[in-house]
Design a protein around this motif. Structure first.
Motif, PDB file in Angstrom:
ATOM      1  N   GLN A  59       0.837  -1.201   0.000  1.00  0.00           N
ATOM      2  CA  GLN A  59       0.000   0.000   0.000  1.00  0.00           C
ATOM      3  C   GLN A  59       0.873   1.254   0.000  1.00  0.00           C
ATOM      4  O   GLN A  59       0.585   2.220  -0.712  1.00  0.00           O
ATOM      5  CB  GLN A  59      -0.934   0.013   1.214  1.00  0.00           C
ATOM      6  CG  GLN A  59      -1.891   1.191   1.207  1.00  0.00           C
ATOM      7  CD  GLN A  59      -2.752   1.266   2.454  1.00  0.00           C
ATOM      8  OE1 GLN A  59      -2.280   0.991   3.557  1.00  0.00           O
ATOM      9  NE2 GLN A  59      -4.005   1.627   2.285  1.00  0.00           N
ATOM     10  N   ALA A  60       1.951   1.227   0.765  1.00  0.00           N
ATOM     11  CA  ALA A  60       2.851   2.386   0.823  1.00  0.00           C
ATOM     12  C   ALA A  60       3.481   2.658  -0.542  1.00  0.00           C
ATOM     13  O   ALA A  60       3.564   3.811  -0.969  1.00  0.00           O
ATOM     14  CB  ALA A  60       3.933   2.160   1.874  1.00  0.00           C
ATOM     15  N   LEU A  61       3.902   1.617  -1.233  1.00  0.00           N
ATOM     16  CA  LEU A  61       4.512   1.792  -2.554  1.00  0.00           C
ATOM     17  C   LEU A  61       3.515   2.354  -3.563  1.00  0.00           C
ATOM     18  O   LEU A  61       3.854   3.211  -4.381  1.00  0.00           O
ATOM     19  CB  LEU A  61       5.085   0.470  -3.056  1.00  0.00           C
ATOM     20  CG  LEU A  61       6.343  -0.012  -2.343  1.00  0.00           C
ATOM     21  CD1 LEU A  61       6.675  -1.444  -2.752  1.00  0.00           C
ATOM     22  CD2 LEU A  61       7.508   0.912  -2.620  1.00  0.00           C
ATOM     23  N   LYS A  62       2.273   1.882  -3.506  1.00  0.00           N
ATOM     24  CA  LYS A  62       1.238   2.393  -4.416  1.00  0.00           C
ATOM     25  C   LYS A  62       0.944   3.862  -4.145  1.00  0.00           C
ATOM     26  O   LYS A  62       0.816   4.664  -5.080  1.00  0.00           O
ATOM     27  CB  LYS A  62      -0.036   1.568  -4.285  1.00  0.00           C
ATOM     28  CG  LYS A  62       0.084   0.172  -4.844  1.00  0.00           C
ATOM     29  CD  LYS A  62      -1.158  -0.642  -4.544  1.00  0.00           C
ATOM     30  CE  LYS A  62      -0.969  -2.091  -4.947  1.00  0.00           C
ATOM     31  NZ  LYS A  62      -2.094  -2.933  -4.508  1.00  0.00           N
ATOM     32  N   LEU A  63       0.840   4.210  -2.871  1.00  0.00           N
ATOM     33  CA  LEU A  63       0.569   5.602  -2.504  1.00  0.00           C
ATOM     34  C   LEU A  63       1.743   6.499  -2.890  1.00  0.00           C
ATOM     35  O   LEU A  63       1.541   7.578  -3.454  1.00  0.00           O
ATOM     36  CB  LEU A  63       0.275   5.708  -1.008  1.00  0.00           C
ATOM     37  CG  LEU A  63      -0.008   7.102  -0.473  1.00  0.00           C
ATOM     38  CD1 LEU A  63      -1.212   7.725  -1.176  1.00  0.00           C
ATOM     39  CD2 LEU A  63      -0.233   7.053   1.032  1.00  0.00           C
ATOM     40  N   GLU A  64       2.957   6.044  -2.612  1.00  0.00           N
ATOM     41  CA  GLU A  64       4.150   6.818  -2.978  1.00  0.00           C
ATOM     42  C   GLU A  64       4.183   7.066  -4.488  1.00  0.00           C
ATOM     43  O   GLU A  64       4.404   8.188  -4.945  1.00  0.00           O
ATOM     44  CB  GLU A  64       5.410   6.064  -2.558  1.00  0.00           C
ATOM     45  CG  GLU A  64       6.691   6.735  -2.994  1.00  0.00           C
ATOM     46  CD  GLU A  64       7.916   5.849  -2.855  1.00  0.00           C
ATOM     47  OE1 GLU A  64       9.028   6.401  -2.854  1.00  0.00           O
ATOM     48  OE2 GLU A  64       7.769   4.613  -2.765  1.00  0.00           O
ATOM     49  N   ARG A  65       3.951   6.030  -5.263  1.00  0.00           N
ATOM     50  CA  ARG A  65       3.971   6.149  -6.725  1.00  0.00           C
ATOM     51  C   ARG A  65       2.903   7.138  -7.198  1.00  0.00           C
ATOM     52  O   ARG A  65       3.152   7.978  -8.060  1.00  0.00           O
ATOM     53  CB  ARG A  65       3.741   4.785  -7.369  1.00  0.00           C
ATOM     54  CG  ARG A  65       3.929   4.788  -8.869  1.00  0.00           C
ATOM     55  CD  ARG A  65       3.795   3.398  -9.497  1.00  0.00           C
ATOM     56  NE  ARG A  65       4.424   2.345  -8.708  1.00  0.00           N
ATOM     57  CZ  ARG A  65       3.764   1.299  -8.191  1.00  0.00           C
ATOM     58  NH1 ARG A  65       2.476   1.155  -8.391  1.00  0.00           N
ATOM     59  NH2 ARG A  65       4.401   0.390  -7.486  1.00  0.00           N
ATOM     60  N   PHE A  66       1.704   7.053  -6.622  1.00  0.00           N
ATOM     61  CA  PHE A  66       0.616   7.946  -7.015  1.00  0.00           C
ATOM     62  C   PHE A  66       0.979   9.403  -6.744  1.00  0.00           C
ATOM     63  O   PHE A  66       0.790  10.270  -7.602  1.00  0.00           O
ATOM     64  CB  PHE A  66      -0.679   7.582  -6.285  1.00  0.00           C
ATOM     65  CG  PHE A  66      -1.821   8.470  -6.645  1.00  0.00           C
ATOM     66  CD1 PHE A  66      -2.551   8.254  -7.800  1.00  0.00           C
ATOM     67  CD2 PHE A  66      -2.164   9.547  -5.840  1.00  0.00           C
ATOM     68  CE1 PHE A  66      -3.601   9.094  -8.142  1.00  0.00           C
ATOM     69  CE2 PHE A  66      -3.203  10.394  -6.176  1.00  0.00           C
ATOM     70  CZ  PHE A  66      -3.926  10.161  -7.335  1.00  0.00           C
ATOM     71  N   ILE A  67       1.501   9.676  -5.553  1.00  0.00           N
ATOM     72  CA  ILE A  67       1.854  11.055  -5.202  1.00  0.00           C
ATOM     73  C   ILE A  67       2.933  11.580  -6.155  1.00  0.00           C
ATOM     74  O   ILE A  67       2.850  12.706  -6.645  1.00  0.00           O
ATOM     75  CB  ILE A  67       2.321  11.151  -3.734  1.00  0.00           C
ATOM     76  CG1 ILE A  67       1.156  10.822  -2.795  1.00  0.00           C
ATOM     77  CG2 ILE A  67       2.863  12.547  -3.434  1.00  0.00           C
ATOM     78  CD1 ILE A  67       1.558  10.637  -1.339  1.00  0.00           C
ATOM     79  N   LYS A  68       3.931  10.759  -6.441  1.00  0.00           N
ATOM     80  CA  LYS A  68       5.004  11.181  -7.353  1.00  0.00           C
ATOM     81  C   LYS A  68       4.468  11.436  -8.759  1.00  0.00           C
ATOM     82  O   LYS A  68       4.923  12.358  -9.436  1.00  0.00           O
ATOM     83  CB  LYS A  68       6.108  10.129  -7.391  1.00  0.00           C
ATOM     84  CG  LYS A  68       6.954  10.111  -6.141  1.00  0.00           C
ATOM     85  CD  LYS A  68       8.037   9.053  -6.219  1.00  0.00           C
ATOM     86  CE  LYS A  68       8.955   9.118  -5.021  1.00  0.00           C
ATOM     87  NZ  LYS A  68      10.029   8.105  -5.086  1.00  0.00           N
TER      88      LYS A  68
END
Length: 94
Positions: A59-68
Motif C-alpha cells: 500500500q505504501a509503494l502504491k501511494l508513494e507512486r501515485f503522489i510522485k
C-alpha cells in the motif's frame, strides 16, 4: 507497518517523497548524506512535512507512486491541509 513520508528542505525549497518502515531513521539518513546518489544529497536540512501510516509495504509503494505521478507541489501541500484526500487514497490502494 509502513509509512509514506514527505520531506521538505527550506534551503532548496523542494519536497522529497519516500516510503519506509522507520521514518525517523530514514530522515537522519537523508540529512546525514547516507544516500550518495539520491536527490536528497543536495541538502542536509530536510524536515518531516508529512507522514502517512499504511497497512503494509504494498500500500505504501502504491501511494508513494501515485503522489510522485501527480508531479504537483500544490497537491503535496493539499495532502497536509486536507486529510480527507489521504483517507480516500488509502481506501483506493487498500
Amino acid at each position: 507497518m509502513h509509512y509514506v513520508y514527505i520531506l521538505y528542505s527550506p534551503s532548496t525549497d523542494r519536497y522529497y517523497i519516500g516510503e519506509t518502515a522507520f521514518v525517523s531513521g530514514r530522515l537522519e539518513q537523508h540529512n546525514g548524506g547516507f544516500y550518495k546518489n539520491a536527490s536528497t544529497k543536495s541538502a542536509s536540512d530536510w524536515e518531516l512535512f508529512l507522514e502517512v501510516e499504511c497497512i503494509d509495504r504494498s500500500q505504501a509503494l502504491k501511494l508513494e507512486r501515485f503522489i510522485k505521478q501527480q508531479k504537483s507541489r500544490k497537491f503535496i501541500e493539499r495532502l497536509q491541509s486536507e486529510s480527507k484526500i489521504i483517507s480516500d487514497l488509502l481506501l483506493r490502494f487498500k
